[in-house]
Design a protein around this motif. Structure first.
Motif, short mmCIF file in Angstrom:
data_model
loop_
_atom_site.label_atom_id
_atom_site.label_comp_id
_atom_site.label_asym_id
_atom_site.label_seq_id
_atom_site.Cartn_x
_atom_site.Cartn_y
_atom_site.Cartn_z
N VAL A 340 -1.46 43.19 -123.97
CA VAL A 340 -0.99 41.85 -124.34
C VAL A 340 -0.49 41.11 -123.10
N ARG A 341 0.25 41.81 -122.25
CA ARG A 341 0.71 41.17 -121.01
C ARG A 341 -0.48 40.70 -120.17
N LEU A 342 -1.55 41.47 -120.19
CA LEU A 342 -2.74 41.11 -119.43
C LEU A 342 -3.36 39.82 -119.96
N LYS A 343 -3.40 39.65 -121.28
CA LYS A 343 -3.95 38.42 -121.87
C LYS A 343 -3.07 37.22 -121.53
N CYS A 344 -1.77 37.43 -121.48
CA CYS A 344 -0.88 36.33 -121.10
C CYS A 344 -1.18 35.85 -119.68
N LEU A 345 -1.32 36.79 -118.76
CA LEU A 345 -1.59 36.42 -117.38
C LEU A 345 -2.95 35.76 -117.24
#
Length: 1277
Positions: A340-345
């Motif tokens: 999820v953090r990767l999609k945010c970035l």
């Protein structure tokens, strides 16, 4: 079937929310168009009633060509929507066009097919019928589909593996996008189709079933993306229409067309109504799906929501790129899942990439910048890489946003071992330091000292020095290679900076800066020629493409042409600087030697060889001399024409040095004690040069061994020879022996050469052994290291790989040599750090401690290799293993690996070594504290803890370690009863307390082996010992209890250690009845205590049958005997008769006490047959006893169940599970010591807990379960 909770049926807005849009989630509505929501729109009213649905059919029959969403032509059924999308063979637009055509003709049937499409895409086997569609609400339909969901498998189309299902997701998303695009001009505004689909997806997204929730969320988000695209087109058309309308109204009255003005006005009004309708749909999806699912318990669902909101903000920035939507991305930066953090970035990267949007991101950046910077140190490297890339985009947008602390937090990542992260940090560094070009630099030269690259190279040097990681220049170059390879390949500018004089006004490089520049230049040359990352970064060499190979050859040609001319000049300039020379002398290793001939560079080669010779004559530093030796080795390639010149220069140099050494040694050895420091220095410097060259070049023709051996022998006799001379002499003699071995191994040597080598090798080993007792520690360490290497090289493995001719060279160390080597390890390795350091001397710091520990670890590793490769006896490892706990922090990994390797070689011998190490510690404790052992003392508890650690290293497979554990117990029992009590008879044996330590290994015994070991223990016990209950006899009592624990437990079988599948089957099957078990003959089924006593009373010197390799039994359950053929039955009967006679003979000869005379040893077959009979007799008795106990337990449970009555299920007690491997719960953390695999988290399939309410969070969901607390306690702005 658990009934699903009633779900929200129809989607509708509250009346207050219909007239006023939320500032957080809705679009701006300046003109009040949303006040028109009073008319009957499907989004606001939900699905229409059953009567309304029939009106859309246009009067045609509702099932002539389609039944439940399936086409029928000529009685043949066509593919459904789901099957067509899954196969993906037809163009998606044609599939959508066919559906739209059917919707126009018969919209209820077509819409039913679309509903079933979403149901089937979720993996549900059920289907919505026409009756259900007409008369049931959405919540009822979803509940019905939930009940029909397949519970057997946890997979559904979005999570299935395989190429077909991987493509399904893209086809599914494409279908939704094409559907909205094809319907954007009419169908989506009919207040029916979109309202029904949105209502269905909203209900499914709130389902407890993960498959429904995941699939519907993905569909709703893709539907929203398609609607955002439609809204964007509408906005553009409205702007164009508004401009045309204003332009027409502003015309003069004579030129104005009233009809055109009215037409444009109506068009604008229609577009506005359509936009309002689209906004209502998007608000319905955003409020009904996104708001709840962006914080779903499933990371994949949260990732979908964040990914799509990033698309909306990038696609329609005017409507979505504001703080009301950005806050969801900012909050989710704290998500616990890296996905999820990767999609945010990724979403933020798409926004920051467009510089026109930067002004709208200022508030967001100021609020969440610190979080993004901290994510560069994320535990998941993929997230950290994207965080650095995002900061690079932020840096490009504005230099004022990031502070110097933020820059420095990214700068140090260029030295990361993870290459993608280092490359991303290198790009950030390049953008920050090198991308800002001034107008003055634009007009600079492209090459040379005054070029722009020269300034950038100096900037790189400054950064390298400020980072204070001077040994990691290769990492810095590799990090910058992808973005700044042209700069790093500008060797012309680097050479100019080193050789040319600075121009007026330019600041000259300091000596430290020049050293850093030489290192960076060497690293760039190596990176260009090797084309792979440095050691420690990357998985290894990869296959180069044709383009990369051509670039590699071109670079090597440029390097050779450039440095062949410049290198002699550089060597001459820095002739006295050892650090620079060490790096410069490595450059010829990357030359293309053919260029010296084709480029007519022979004179430069002569100059290079001359400079190298001068360096050798001037310097005595080991690094410089080894670099010169490697350079000569690289240039001495017989394939090139320059070989003769290089060989002549090398021979002249070595002739001169060897003659000088021989002359110096003659004088040095004759003068004896009269040698002064100058003579010693001359000998040492010459010896260092020859040793450095002997490492890479064969100097056998000079016969260095004789004089060096005389030198070493003189050093032993006099005892005053300088330690550096001895160390280098040992090293050079070692090289001499290895070069002779290489010559003999080729098979071309004479027999006399092998005899001479054998004599020299043995004499040298004896010399090293004598030097182990030297006064100087460095000399002893060098002698030990070389001795271990020689023993390894000339061990029995020298004849492997078809080298049987070298068998005369095998050298096995005798017991005295093994004892001295072991004594050296005990005296110089197993010492505490403070013991080596003089507390009065303040010179020693942490760096010295680390280097000293590293040296001791190398010494221990050298000795452990001798144990692993059977050069020394394995029992010598007992003195190493016993230090496992005491020096765990320093050498724990080495000792543990040694134990693992020795167990692979010989399990039984390894077990004997382990128990021997415990016995040695026990004897040391008795020597130190006396004969009376305090079992609560620290020394005894330490030995017991070590035994527990040893036990854990045997792992969980008891069958594989069965023989080793049995042998371990045998040796332990014998040791415990070996020494009688010093206080006389009636007192426990001196070592009886050792049984308490031995009990740590009882859990590793199989159930049937426990009884056998117990019988072996009784051999040493007298009748009086069995009756003792005093504290001094507690070790015996506890050990006996540990052997008896689990003896009647029928939950373990031998087969459990062989096959997990068979153990699974045994759990599912019922225990066989007692009557079905095989009955033994009376002579075999009788009690075998007499026979056991016969075997156990044999002398210790005779081999115990139980300690021999035992045959693997397939089960502890007795089975019916096979029907044997006549000849087989005869052999079996003969064997039993021979066994019975043998047993009777031993019964007659068996004494009554353990101190009897030794009896003849049984042969192996007789022992195995005897053991099988003993085991069958014991198991037959156990089966009968267990059957009786099982019957009694069943009666007891039945009585308790009857007493509980109807409350049986509620009041039933939980089963008690006994931990058979550990004696304490506190030891669970040490269980993985016995594992050979890494621990991994277990992720159950989705359907196994399909209706667990924790997967679906209500609207008041607590974000603390997926986010850090820092998000919840701070407001957005």
């Amino acid at each position: 079937m658990i009934e699903a909770q009633e779900l929200q049926s129809d989607y509708h807005f509250p009346q207050e929310a219909d007239t006023q849009l939320s500032s957080d989630t809705d679009f701006e509505d300046p003109e009040g168009y949303n006040a028109k929501l009073g008319k009957a729109k499907g989004v606001k009213q939900g699905r229409k009633g059953a009567g309304e649905k029939g009106k859309g059919s246009g009067g045609k029959s509702g099932g002539q060509n389609r039944v439940n969403g399936h086409h029928h032509e000529n009685g043949m059924e066509n593919l459904s929507l789901f099957e067509m999308v899954k196969m993906g063979k037809s163009a998606m637009q044609s599939v959508v066009d066919d559906w739209i055509e059917s919707y126009k003709n018969e919209r209820d049937t077509a819409l039913l097919e679309l509903i079933n499409f979403f149901i089937q895409c979720s993996g549900c086997k059920g289907a919505v019928s026409s009756e259900m569609f007409r008369h049931m609400q959405n919540s009822e339909i979803i509940r019905k589909m939930t009940e029909e969901f397949d519970e057997d498998s946890g997979d559904y189309p979005l999570t299935m593996s395989g190429p077909l299902w991987k493509k399904f997701k893209s086809n599914f998303c494409e279908f939704i996008g094409v559907l909205v695009r094809q319907c954007q001009y009419s169908t989506i505004y009919d207040e029916y189709m979109m309202d029904t689909v949105i209502s269905l997806l909203t209900g499914l997204s709130d389902s407890q079933v993960r498959a429904f929730r995941h699939t519907s969320t993905l569909a709703a988000m893709k539907l929203m993306t398609a609607l955002v695209n439609v809204a964007l087109n509408l906005s553009i058309n409205m702007d164009n229409t508004q401009r045309q309308y204003e332009a027409e109204r502003n015309k003069a009255i004579a030129k104005r067309s009233g009809e055109r003005v009215e037409l444009l006005f109506q068009k604008r009004k229609e577009l506005q109504e359509n936009q309002d309708e689209i906004e209502n749909m998007m608000n319905a999806i955003f409020k009904g799906v996104f708001i709840h699912r962006y914080r779903d318990a499933i990371a994949e669902i949260r990732a979908i929501c964040i990914e799509e909101i990033g698309v909306w903000m990038k696609m329609y920035s005017d409507a979505f790129l504001n703080d009301s939507y950005l806050k969801y991305v900012g909050w989710t930066l704290h998500d616990k899942q890296g996905e999820v953090r990767l999609k945010c970035l990724a979403a933020l990267q798409g926004l920051y990439y467009n510089r026109e949007l930067n002004s709208r991101l200022e508030l967001f950046t100021s609020r969440f910048k610190d979080r993004i910077v901290s994510m560069t140190l994320d535990k998941e490297y993929d997230v950290a890489v994207q965080a650095v890339k995002l900061l690079t985009l932020v840096l490009q947008s504005s230099d004022e946003i990031l502070t110097s602390e933020d820059w420095e937090s990214v700068y140090h990542l260029v030295y990361s071992a993870h290459r993608p992260l280092a490359v991303a940090a290198g790009e950030f560094l390049y953008k920050k330091l090198f991308s800002n070009r001034s107008t003055e630099e634009e007009g600079m030269l492209r090459r040379g000292r005054q070029s722009r690259n020269a300034n950038l190279i100096k900037t790189t040097v400054f950064f390298f020095l400020e980072s204070e990681l001077h040994e990691h220049g290769a990492y810095l170059v590799d990090s910058l290679w992808d973005c700044a390879s042209d700069l790093l390949k500008d060797w012309e500018s680097m050479i100019s900076l080193l050789l040319d004089e600075p121009f007026p006004g330019e600041e000259e490089l300091t000596d430290r800066q020049e050293t850093a520049l030489v290192e960076i230049m060497l690293c760039a040359v190596r990176q260009s020629c090797e084309c792979h990352p440095p050691v420690g970064r990357g998985t290894g060499k990869r296959v180069l493409t044709a383009k990369e190979k051509k670039s590699q050859l071109d670079d090597r040609t440029r390097i050779t042409e450039m440095f062949a001319v410049a290198l002699p000049l550089l060597l001459a300039k820095y002739a006295v600087d050892a650090a620079k020379l060490t790096n410069l002398l490595q450059l010829p290793q990357y030359f293309d030697l053919e260029i010296f001939t084709t480029g007519r560079l022979e004179k430069h080669l002569e100059s290079l060889l001359r400079q190298i010779r001068e360096v050798v004559e001037k310097h005595t530093e080991t690094d410089v001399l080894e670099a010169c030796s490697r350079t000569f080795h690289a240039l001495s390639n017989e394939e090139y024409t320059i070989f003769n010149r290089v060989d002549i220069a090398r021979s002249q140099l070595l002739d001169e040095q060897v003659d000088k050494l021989n002359s110096l040694l003659e004088d040095y050895l004759q003068e004896g004690e009269e040698n002064d420091e100058d003579d010693a220095y001359q000998v040492l410097s010459t010896l260092k040069r020859i040793t450095a060259f002997h490492n890479a070049h064969d100097l056998s023709r000079w016969d260095l061994f004789t004089n060096l051996y005389r030198l070493l022998n003189t050093g032993l006799q006099n005892g005053d020879m300088p330690q550096q001379i001895v160390i280098n002499a040992l090293q050079c003699t070692h090289f001499s022996i290895l070069w002779q071995l290489a010559k003999v191994s080729k098979g071309t040597a004479k027999q006399s050469d092998m005899v001479n080598l054998r004599k020299q090798m043995r004499a040298f080993c004896l010399m090293c052994q004598r030097y182990l007792t030297s006064v100087n520690t460095s000399v002893k360490e060098q002698a030990f290291t070389i001795l271990c290497d020689v023993l390894m090289v000339f061990s029995h493995q020298i004849v492997s790989s078809g080298r049987e001719a070298l068998e005369p060279l095998i050298y096995s160390p005798d017991s005295s040599l093994q004892a001295e080597v072991l004594s050296f390890i005990q005296d110089h390795v197993f010492v505490y750090q403070d013991e080596e350091i003089n507390t009065d001397d303040q010179r020693y710091d942490e760096v010295w401690k680390i280097e000293a520990l590293h040296k001791r670890r190398n010494l221990l590793a050298a000795y452990c290799k001798l144990i692993i490769y059977n050069v020394v006896e394995m029992s010598m490892g007992a003195d190493i293993f016993k230090q496992y706990m005491r020096y765990y922090n320093d050498y724990g990994d080495i000792i543990k690996e040694t134990m693992s390797r020795t167990r692979q070689i010989d399990k039984i011998q390894c077990a004997k070594t382990l128990i021997l190490s415990l016995q040695q510690l026990f004897n040391e404790m008795l020597t130190e504290f006396g004969c009376i052992v305090d079992r609560s003392s620290a020394a005894f508890c330490g030995i017991k803890e070590l035994a527990r650690r040893f036990s854990l290293t045997f792992g969980l497979d008891q069958v594989k370690t069965r023989d080793a554990i049995a042998m371990l117990h045998k040796d332990g029992i014998e040791f415990a009863f070996k020494e009688p009590s010093p206080q006389g008879e009636g007192n426990p044996p001196l070592h009886l307390t050792f049984l308490d330590i031995l009990s740590e290994f009882s859990s590793k015994l199989l159930r049937q082996d426990k009884k056998t070991v117990h019988l072996y223990l009784e051999r040493f016990m007298t009748f009086q010992m069995a009756l003792q209950r005093e504290d001094c006899w507690m070790p015996l009592i506890s050990y006996r209890n540990s052997l008896q624990a689990g003896a009647d437990d029928d939950t373990m079988s031998v087969i459990s250690g062989i096959s997990s599948r068979s153990s699974t089957r045994s759990r599912k099957s019922k225990a066989p009845s007692v009557s079905s078990k095989r009955k033994l003959p009376e002579d075999e089924g009788s009690c075998s205590s007499t026979d056991a006593a016969m075997w156990l009373n044999r002398e210790q010197g005779a081999q115990t049958p139980v300690m021999m390799p035992l045959p693997h039994l397939t089960s502890t359950v007795l089975r019916e005997p096979k029907k044997l053929r006549q000849e087989e039955a005869y052999v079996y009967a003969m064997a039993n008769e021979h066994q019975h006679q043998h047993q009777q003979q031993h019964q007659q000869q068996a004494p009554l006490t353990p101190q009897s005379q030794p009896q003849p040893t049984m042969d192996y077959n007789t022992q195995v047959t005897w053991m099988m009979a003993q085991r069958q007799q014991a198991e037959a008795r156990q089966q009968h006893e267990r059957a009786s106990m099982h019957y009694a337990k069943m009666r007891s449970h039945m009585q308790q169940a009857i007493r509980r009555g109807t409350g049986l299920m509620e009041d039933d007690e939980e089963p008690i599970v006994e931990d058979v491997m550990m004696s304490s719960e506190d030891r669970l953390e040490d269980l993985n010591e016995g594992m050979d695999f890494d621990t991994m988290d277990i992720d159950l399939p989705a359907s196994k807990n399909r209706r667990e309410r924790t997967e679906l969070k209500p609207d008041y969901f607590d974000p603390a379960s997926i986010m850090d607390d820092s998000v919840l306690n701070v407001s957005m702005f």
